[in-house]
Write a protein that holds these residues in place. Structure first.
Motif, PDB file in Angstrom:
ATOM      1  N   UNK A 126      -7.071  20.592  -6.241  1.00 10.47           N
ATOM      2  CA  UNK A 126      -5.870  20.143  -5.557  1.00 10.47           C
ATOM      3  C   UNK A 126      -6.241  19.262  -4.375  1.00 10.47           C
ATOM      4  N   UNK A 127      -5.548  18.128  -4.288  1.00  7.67           N
ATOM      5  CA  UNK A 127      -5.787  17.208  -3.183  1.00  7.67           C
ATOM      6  C   UNK A 127      -4.873  17.534  -2.011  1.00  7.67           C
ATOM      7  N   UNK A 128      -5.332  17.190  -0.822  1.00  6.18           N
ATOM      8  CA  UNK A 128      -4.492  17.232   0.365  1.00  6.18           C
ATOM      9  C   UNK A 128      -4.141  15.795   0.730  1.00  6.18           C
ATOM     10  N   UNK A 129      -2.863  15.549   1.007  1.00  6.86           N
ATOM     11  CA  UNK A 129      -2.409  14.191   1.288  1.00  6.86           C
ATOM     12  C   UNK A 129      -1.975  14.050   2.733  1.00  6.86           C
ATOM     13  N   UNK A 130      -2.364  12.950   3.350  1.00  5.14           N
ATOM     14  CA  UNK A 130      -1.765  12.550   4.609  1.00  5.14           C
ATOM     15  C   UNK A 130      -0.409  11.928   4.300  1.00  5.14           C
ATOM     16  N   UNK A 131       0.655  12.472   4.887  1.00  2.57           N
ATOM     17  CA  UNK A 131       2.014  12.068   4.518  1.00  2.57           C
ATOM     18  C   UNK A 131       2.242  10.586   4.766  1.00  2.57           C
ATOM     19  N   UNK A 132       1.893  10.118   5.961  1.00  2.00           N
ATOM     20  CA  UNK A 132       2.118   8.714   6.284  1.00  2.00           C
ATOM     21  C   UNK A 132       1.339   7.774   5.388  1.00  2.00           C
ATOM     22  N   UNK A 133       0.111   8.144   5.066  1.00  2.00           N
ATOM     23  CA  UNK A 133      -0.726   7.296   4.212  1.00  2.00           C
ATOM     24  C   UNK A 133      -0.136   7.207   2.807  1.00  2.00           C
ATOM     25  N   UNK A 134       0.246   8.367   2.267  1.00  5.14           N
ATOM     26  CA  UNK A 134       0.831   8.385   0.922  1.00  5.14           C
ATOM     27  C   UNK A 134       2.134   7.593   0.902  1.00  5.14           C
ATOM     28  N   UNK A 135       2.953   7.786   1.929  1.00  9.12           N
ATOM     29  CA  UNK A 135       4.245   7.131   2.010  1.00  9.12           C
ATOM     30  C   UNK A 135       4.080   5.608   2.027  1.00  9.12           C
ATOM     31  N   UNK A 136       3.140   5.115   2.866  1.00  8.16           N
ATOM     32  CA  UNK A 136       2.945   3.668   2.973  1.00  8.16           C
ATOM     33  C   UNK A 136       2.399   3.098   1.668  1.00  8.16           C
ATOM     34  N   UNK A 137       1.531   3.842   1.007  1.00  4.13           N
ATOM     35  CA  UNK A 137       0.996   3.384  -0.274  1.00  4.13           C
ATOM     36  C   UNK A 137       2.115   3.207  -1.292  1.00  4.13           C
ATOM     37  N   UNK A 138       3.023   4.182  -1.352  1.00  7.45           N
ATOM     38  CA  UNK A 138       4.133   4.076  -2.282  1.00  7.45           C
ATOM     39  C   UNK A 138       5.089   2.950  -1.894  1.00  7.45           C
ATOM     40  N   UNK A 139       5.294   2.763  -0.587  1.00  8.07           N
ATOM     41  CA  UNK A 139       6.152   1.672  -0.147  1.00  8.07           C
ATOM     42  C   UNK A 139       5.627   0.329  -0.635  1.00  8.07           C
ATOM     43  N   UNK A 140       4.330   0.129  -0.491  1.00  7.67           N
ATOM     44  CA  UNK A 140       3.725  -1.144  -0.891  1.00  7.67           C
ATOM     45  C   UNK A 140       3.925  -1.375  -2.381  1.00  7.67           C
ATOM     46  N   UNK A 141       3.757  -0.308  -3.184  1.00 12.26           N
ATOM     47  CA  UNK A 141       3.946  -0.432  -4.634  1.00 12.26           C
ATOM     48  C   UNK A 141       5.416  -0.670  -4.961  1.00 12.26           C
ATOM     49  N   UNK A 142       6.293   0.132  -4.389  1.00  9.62           N
ATOM     50  CA  UNK A 142       7.702   0.090  -4.759  1.00  9.62           C
ATOM     51  C   UNK A 142       8.445  -1.096  -4.176  1.00  9.62           C
ATOM     52  N   UNK A 143       7.968  -1.656  -3.061  1.00  8.52           N
ATOM     53  CA  UNK A 143       8.679  -2.762  -2.411  1.00  8.52           C
ATOM     54  C   UNK A 143       7.971  -4.093  -2.606  1.00  8.52           C
ATOM     55  N   UNK A 144       7.045  -4.137  -3.558  1.00  7.62           N
ATOM     56  CA  UNK A 144       6.396  -5.416  -3.855  1.00  7.62           C
ATOM     57  C   UNK A 144       7.456  -6.400  -4.303  1.00  7.62           C
ATOM     58  N   UNK A 145       7.471  -7.601  -3.733  1.00  3.72           N
ATOM     59  CA  UNK A 145       8.531  -8.551  -4.034  1.00  3.72           C
ATOM     60  C   UNK A 145       8.055  -9.608  -5.011  1.00  3.72           C
ATOM     61  N   UNK A 146       9.021 -10.243  -5.619  1.00  5.16           N
ATOM     62  CA  UNK A 146       8.778 -11.279  -6.614  1.00  5.16           C
ATOM     63  C   UNK A 146       9.628 -12.481  -6.221  1.00  5.16           C
ATOM     64  N   UNK A 147       9.180 -13.193  -5.206  1.00  3.32           N
ATOM     65  CA  UNK A 147       9.992 -14.250  -4.608  1.00  3.32           C
ATOM     66  C   UNK A 147       9.688 -15.588  -5.267  1.00  3.32           C
TER      67      UNK A 147
END
Length: 369
Positions: A334-355
C-alpha cells in the motif's frame, strides 16, 4: 455506439479515466453479467442533524452500504436552503451568458491551480472525442480570499492568490453568489465526513485531524445540448477528493451516468431536494478499495441546457493518506500519498487543454459554441 465503447472480437468494452490512468471494462450481458446496481439509492439525510449518536450511526450504515455497493447515492433532505441553490443556479446561468471576452479575463490557464473559466472543448478526458462539450468555472480554498477567513500565517503555501474573479462590472454579482453556495456546501460536507467515519466503524471525528483546512472546489458547469452521439459533456472518469456533492439542474432527460460492474451506464436523474453524492479516490484509498470510486460521465442528449454545481471536498493539502489498518490485507503493498501532490497531478491530467487555433488568448470554438 458511444464514443467510449470499442468492440474486440464481438466483445464490447467501455473506456474510462480512473485515478489518472486510462482503463477499460468489458460490457457483460446475459449469463456473463455480474450482480451489480442498476439504480442509485436514495438516503434520507435528516438524521445527520440529530443530537442522538444512534440516529447518526443508523444513517451511516445506509451510507456505508451505498459506498460499498454503488459508490453513489442521493442525499435527500440535506438541509441546505433551496433558496441558496436557486439563487446560485440563477447566478451561474447569468455568468455563462456573459460575452466570451468577459469570461476569458479569468481563463484557467492563467493559474497553476487551473482556477477560473474553462472554455468549450478545452478539457478532453476521453481521447476519442474532440473534447468535453462544456464550459466551466472553478474556485476553491484560498487564504487570500477574505470570505474564507483562513489563517494565512498558518498556511504559508496558500499565501498567494489561487482564485480568479472577473472584474468587469457585468460580472461582479458572481463572486458573492458562489461564496454563499460554497459556505453552505462546506458546512454540510464537514457533517457528512463524520457520517463516513461512522460508516467505517471509526470515531465520528476520526478524519478531522487531516481535514482542518480542506482542499475544496466549486465547479460551476454549463453543458449545452449534444447533437452528436460522438460527443460527450465530460468523459468517463473518477473524482480525486474525499467525496463530491453534485447539485444538478432539472432536465427532463438525465445527463449524468454512472458505470456499473457490467459496463452498463446507469442514468442519474435530477431529484428534488437532493444532492448526488459520490465517494472519490481518497476514500477508496483508505478502504483498500472496499469502497467504490465509481466511474461516471455526462452526456446531455435531451435537447436542454444543463447546469451543474459539483462541490469537491478533500483532506488538507499537506496531509498524507494511506489505507486504514483494518482494511490492509496481509502481504498487500500500500502506498501513502501526499494529498496536494496527488491532487495537482490529477489536475494537470484532467485539465490539459486542447487550444487548437488559439489566437490572442481567444479559444476558437466549434460552430454554435
Amino acid at each position: 455506439m458511444s464514443s467510449t465503447e470499442t468492440e474486440t472480437q464481438e466483445e464490447t468494452y467501455v473506456s474510462y479515466h480512473d485515478g489518472g490512468v486510462f482503463g477499460k471494462r468489458r460490457v457483460l450481458t446475459g449469463k456473463a453479467a455480474k450482480p451489480t446496481f442498476n439504480a442509485v439509492p436514495k438516503i434520507d439525510m435528516r438524521r445527520i442533524y440529530s443530537d442522538n449518536l444512534d440516529d447518526r450511526k443508523e444513517l451511516a450504515k445506509e451510507v456505508g452500504d451505498a459506498c460499498r455497493n454503488v459508490g453513489f447515492f442521493y442525499a435527500v433532505n440535506h438541509g441546505v436552503e433551496e433558496q441558496i441553490l436557486d439563487d446560485t443556479f440563477s447566478a451561474v446561468k447569468r455568468f455563462f451568458d456573459l460575452p466570451t471576452e468577459v469570461k476569458m479575463e479569468v481563463h484557467n490557464q492563467k493559474t497553476e491551480k487551473f482556477r477560473g473559466y474553462e472554455a468549450f472543448l478545452e478539457g478532453k478526458l476521453d481521447p476519442s472525442t474532440r473534447g468535453d462539450l462544456k464550459e466551466g468555472f472553478l474556485m476553491g480554498e484560498d487564504a487570500t480570499d477574505p470570505e474564507q477567513k483562513l489563517p494565512v500565517r498558518d498556511l504559508p503555501f496558500m499565501s498567494t492568490p489561487r482564485n480568479q474573479w472577473p472584474s468587469h462590472p457585468t460580472a461582479t454579482f458572481f463572486r458573492p453568489a458562489l461564496y454563499t453556495y460554497y459556505t453552505a456546501m462546506l458546512t454540510f460536507s464537514r457533517r457528512l465526513l463524520g457520517i463516513f467515519a461512522l460508516a467505517l466503524d471509526l470515531p465520528e471525528h476520526h478524519f478531522d485531524t487531516i481535514t482542518r483546512h480542506p482542499m475544496t472546489n466549486v465547479r460551476a458547469v454549463h453543458y449545452p445540448p449534444q447533437h452528436s452521439d460522438a460527443d460527450v459533456g465530460i468523459g468517463a472518469h473518477t473524482d480525486f477528493c474525499w467525496f463530491t456533492l453534485v447539485c444538478q439542474s432539472r432536465t427532463e432527460y438525465p445527463a449524468l451516468e454512472v458505470l456499473n460492474a457490467n459496463g452498463i451506464w446507469v442514468p442519474v436523474s435530477h431529484e428534488p431536494h437532493s444532492f448526488v453524492v459520490n465517494i472519490a479516490d481518497f476514500l477508496k484509498l483508505v478502504t483498500g478499495g472496499e469502497w467504490m470510486s465509481t466511474v461516471h460521465r455526462v452526456r446531455n442528449m435531451g435537447g436542454e441546457e444543463r447546469y451543474s454545481m459539483p462541490f469537491f471536498f478533500s483532506p488538507d493539502e499537506d496531509a498524507r493518506v494511506s489505507v486504514l489498518e483494518r482494511y490492509s490485507k496481509k502481504g498487500g503493498m500500500y502506498e501513502e500519498f501526499g494529498v496536494g501532490e496527488y491532487f495537482q497531478k490529477r489536475l494537470v491530467v484532467d485539465r490539459r487543454t486542447h487550444l487548437e487555433g488559439a489566437e490572442g488568448g481567444e479559444v476558437k470554438r466549434s460552430a454554435g459554441y
